[in-house]
Scaffold this motif. Structure first.
Motif, mmCIF file in Angstrom:
data_model
loop_
_atom_site.group_PDB
_atom_site.id
_atom_site.type_symbol
_atom_site.label_atom_id
_atom_site.label_comp_id
_atom_site.label_asym_id
_atom_site.label_seq_id
_atom_site.Cartn_x
_atom_site.Cartn_y
_atom_site.Cartn_z
ATOM 1 N N ALA A 168 0.775 -1.086 -0.055
ATOM 2 C CA ALA A 168 0.173 -0.128 -0.064
ATOM 3 C C ALA A 168 0.863 1.228 -0.093
ATOM 4 N N LEU A 169 0.469 2.175 -0.474
ATOM 5 C CA LEU A 169 0.880 3.534 -0.579
ATOM 6 C C LEU A 169 0.026 4.719 0.038
ATOM 7 N N ILE A 170 0.492 5.369 0.868
ATOM 8 C CA ILE A 170 -0.367 6.526 1.476
ATOM 9 C C ILE A 170 0.072 7.776 0.820
ATOM 10 N N GLU A 171 -0.677 8.673 0.503
ATOM 11 C CA GLU A 171 -0.134 9.804 -0.246
ATOM 12 C C GLU A 171 -1.289 10.853 0.208
ATOM 13 N N ASN A 172 -0.824 12.294 -0.046
ATOM 14 C CA ASN A 172 -1.870 13.312 0.254
ATOM 15 C C ASN A 172 -2.365 13.432 1.572
ATOM 16 N N VAL A 173 -1.387 13.358 2.483
ATOM 17 C CA VAL A 173 -2.102 13.289 3.796
ATOM 18 C C VAL A 173 -2.369 14.806 4.207
ATOM 19 N N VAL A 174 -3.412 15.146 4.643
ATOM 20 C CA VAL A 174 -3.477 16.689 4.966
ATOM 21 C C VAL A 174 -4.715 16.768 5.881
ATOM 22 N N THR A 175 -4.674 17.838 6.891
ATOM 23 C CA THR A 175 -5.813 18.303 7.834
ATOM 24 C C THR A 175 -5.684 19.736 7.697
ATOM 25 N N HIS A 176 -6.993 20.262 7.483
ATOM 26 C CA HIS A 176 -7.148 21.567 7.605
ATOM 27 C C HIS A 176 -6.391 22.412 8.596
ATOM 28 N N LYS A 177 -5.759 23.519 8.348
ATOM 29 C CA LYS A 177 -5.060 24.254 9.362
ATOM 30 C C LYS A 177 -5.723 24.520 10.630
ATOM 31 N N GLN A 178 -6.861 24.805 10.512
ATOM 32 C CA GLN A 178 -7.733 25.295 11.789
ATOM 33 C C GLN A 178 -7.874 23.974 12.835
ATOM 34 N N TYR A 179 -7.508 22.599 12.174
ATOM 35 C CA TYR A 179 -8.212 21.374 12.943
ATOM 36 C C TYR A 179 -6.817 20.506 13.068
ATOM 37 N N ARG A 180 -5.709 21.082 12.925
ATOM 38 C CA ARG A 180 -4.538 20.306 13.135
ATOM 39 C C ARG A 180 -4.320 20.190 14.771
ATOM 40 N N ARG A 181 -3.443 18.893 14.961
ATOM 41 C CA ARG A 181 -3.151 18.550 16.365
ATOM 42 C C ARG A 181 -4.311 18.193 17.385
ATOM 43 N N MET A 182 -5.538 17.522 16.637
ATOM 44 C CA MET A 182 -6.645 17.391 17.082
ATOM 45 C C MET A 182 -6.962 15.716 17.218
ATOM 46 N N GLY A 183 -6.145 15.227 16.418
ATOM 47 C CA GLY A 183 -6.446 13.714 16.454
ATOM 48 C C GLY A 183 -6.960 13.247 14.990
ATOM 49 N N PHE A 184 -7.458 14.206 14.145
ATOM 50 C CA PHE A 184 -8.094 13.695 12.732
ATOM 51 C C PHE A 184 -7.005 13.155 11.819
ATOM 52 N N GLY A 185 -6.007 13.795 11.766
ATOM 53 C CA GLY A 185 -4.909 13.042 10.814
ATOM 54 C C GLY A 185 -4.686 11.737 11.262
ATOM 55 N N LYS A 186 -4.811 11.397 12.588
ATOM 56 C CA LYS A 186 -4.234 10.197 13.061
ATOM 57 C C LYS A 186 -5.383 9.524 12.683
ATOM 58 N N ARG A 187 -6.574 9.847 12.796
ATOM 59 C CA ARG A 187 -7.757 8.833 12.488
ATOM 60 C C ARG A 187 -7.870 8.235 11.146
ATOM 61 N N VAL A 188 -7.464 9.252 10.210
ATOM 62 C CA VAL A 188 -7.525 9.018 8.649
ATOM 63 C C VAL A 188 -6.346 7.877 8.375
ATOM 64 N N MET A 189 -5.198 8.396 9.040
ATOM 65 C CA MET A 189 -4.223 7.369 8.808
ATOM 66 C C MET A 189 -4.148 5.793 9.502
ATOM 67 N N LEU A 190 -4.840 5.844 10.650
ATOM 68 C CA LEU A 190 -5.030 4.573 11.263
ATOM 69 C C LEU A 190 -6.025 3.910 10.323
ATOM 70 N N ASN A 191 -7.204 4.632 9.877
ATOM 71 C CA ASN A 191 -8.125 3.839 9.063
ATOM 72 C C ASN A 191 -7.502 3.402 7.685
ATOM 73 N N ALA A 192 -6.487 4.213 7.180
ATOM 74 C CA ALA A 192 -5.936 3.837 5.981
ATOM 75 C C ALA A 192 -5.096 2.602 6.340
ATOM 76 N N MET A 193 -4.303 2.552 7.234
ATOM 77 C CA MET A 193 -3.472 1.258 7.546
ATOM 78 C C MET A 193 -4.264 0.095 7.816
ATOM 79 N N ASP A 194 -5.410 0.062 8.605
ATOM 80 C CA ASP A 194 -6.461 -0.868 8.623
ATOM 81 C C ASP A 194 -7.009 -1.727 7.402
ATOM 82 N N ARG A 195 -7.362 -0.520 6.531
ATOM 83 C CA ARG A 195 -7.688 -0.959 5.197
ATOM 84 C C ARG A 195 -6.652 -1.826 4.494
#
Length: 147
Positions: A80-107
């Protein structure tokens, strides 16, 4: 996280995705809304290409793209390749990026992948630490050529 849903993007998310990508690469060339939607539809037509989003109260706040790639080694297990990881500037360091990354790795794991790869051009320590926090290991050398 109240009101947060992690899900696969659909073509209906085109405008929101186009907007959030400006938080990744603000200097990207302009693409019309119609062209973006058309290209998104083509990308999502392949079940081995998906965009995972975190949506907070109806707003896409984080995203990454996951590619499942066929492979003829490691028992013919895909990678698998993960690309284009991005979180809106106003929502960074709130765990949203971690949630999408963990979901991608689970998939990727559910698809039988033997590894997940990610390249970053970032030298920002917080970004590098983030990737380690989600379980990625920085132990190989990556090369690329841009066109």
């Amino acid at each position: 996280m109240m009101g947060c849903e992690v899900r696969l993007a659909t073509v209906r998310d085109a405008i929101a995705l186009k907007d959030i990508y400006t938080h990744l690469n603000p200097d990207d060339p302009a693409v019309s809304d119609h062209q973006f939607e058309q290209d998104l539809d083509a990308l999502l037509a392949d079940p081995n290409r998906m965009i995972i989003v975190a949506e907070l109260d109806g707003i896409i706040v984080s995203s990454c793209t996951l590619f499942i790639l066929p492979n003829l080694t490691r028992g013919n297990r895909p990678m698998a390749l993960i690309e284009n990881v991005v979180t809106h500037k106003q929502y960074r360091r709130m765990g949203f990026g971690k949630r999408v990354m963990l979901n991608a790795m689970d998939r990727a794991q559910q698809a039988g992948c033997y590894k997940v790869m990610l390249l970053t051009g970032s030298k920002t320590q917080g970004t590098l630490d983030f990737y380690k926090e989600v379980g990625l290991v920085q132990d190989k050398t990556g090369y690329h050529k841009r066109f």
